[in-house]
Structures are given as C-alpha cells and as structure tokens.
Design a protein around this motif. Structure first.
Motif, mmCIF file in Angstrom:
data_model
loop_
_atom_site.group_PDB
_atom_site.id
_atom_site.type_symbol
_atom_site.label_atom_id
_atom_site.label_comp_id
_atom_site.label_asym_id
_atom_site.label_seq_id
_atom_site.Cartn_x
_atom_site.Cartn_y
_atom_site.Cartn_z
ATOM 1 N N LEU A 1 0.831 -1.209 0.000
ATOM 2 C CA LEU A 1 0.000 0.000 0.000
ATOM 3 C C LEU A 1 0.863 1.256 0.000
ATOM 4 C CD1 LEU A 1 -2.818 1.186 -0.022
ATOM 5 C CD2 LEU A 1 -2.796 1.099 2.469
ATOM 6 N N PHE A 2 1.934 1.239 0.792
ATOM 7 C CA PHE A 2 2.838 2.389 0.831
ATOM 8 C C PHE A 2 3.442 2.650 -0.543
ATOM 9 C CE2 PHE A 2 7.201 3.984 1.161
ATOM 10 C CZ PHE A 2 6.944 5.238 1.691
ATOM 11 N N LEU A 3 3.960 1.592 -1.176
ATOM 12 C CA LEU A 3 4.579 1.753 -2.495
ATOM 13 C C LEU A 3 3.573 2.210 -3.540
ATOM 14 C CD1 LEU A 3 6.888 -1.395 -2.462
ATOM 15 C CD2 LEU A 3 7.602 1.000 -2.278
ATOM 16 N N ALA A 4 2.359 1.690 -3.480
ATOM 17 C CA ALA A 4 1.313 2.107 -4.418
ATOM 18 C C ALA A 4 0.936 3.572 -4.184
ATOM 19 C CB ALA A 4 0.085 1.212 -4.285
ATOM 20 N N THR A 5 0.872 3.968 -2.921
ATOM 21 C CA THR A 5 0.531 5.353 -2.576
ATOM 22 C C THR A 5 1.626 6.311 -3.037
ATOM 23 O OG1 THR A 5 -0.718 4.604 -0.651
ATOM 24 C CG2 THR A 5 -0.067 6.901 -0.668
#
Length: 88
Positions: free
Chosen positions: A59-63
């Motif tokens: 989720l962090f990388l996608a965000t």
C-alpha cells in the motif's frame, strides 16, 4: 429530503472507503489493486515479511507511486506524502 449517491470500495467483503465521486472511488480501487500486486511481489522477496507487513508495504509503495517511478528512473523524486496511512 436529499438523495446522496455514494460509491463504496469493498475488498474481501470489507468496506474500505466511501466516496461521493465515481472517479475517486475508481482511483482508490486501482490503488488497492496495485497494492495487492505489490504485496504479492513482496512475498517472493529474499527477506521474511509477515502478510501484514507485505500488505502495508504494498500500500505504501502504491501510494508513493510517483516517488517509486522516479527512483527507478534515477531521478530526484517529489516529496513523499507524509501522514498517509490507509488500511487494507
């Protein structure tokens, strides 16, 4: 009485977020799709990560997509989005 149209993003039977715009709901759904794919990729990493850690990192990388893409291009990335914490 007012009529309000809401778009609800649901994952694995769990309501994640509600939007008043279909465009925003679609964008968030796409973000969650990307996070899921990244979490699956992280499962193959040479380090041991719990499922929760993989999901949070995904989720962090996608965000932070813009920063990740800039890093792969060897460029200076825009400032990270601080304080963005979503649960999957």
């Amino acid at each position: 009485m007012a009529v309000v149209i809401q778009y609800v993003v649901v994952r694995k039977g769990i309501e994640k977020m509600t939007f008043t715009s279909k465009q925003e709901a679609d964008a968030y759904d796409k973000l969650l799709d990307s996070a899921e794919v990244l979490a699956e990729l992280l499962e193959q990493a040479p380090v041991e990560l719990s499922e929760e850690d993989r999901e949070q990192l995904g989720l962090f990388l996608a965000t932070e997509k813009e920063q990740v893409l800039a890093a792969f291009k060897g460029k200076v990335a825009p400032k990270p989005s601080k304080g963005k914490k979503e649960s999957t």
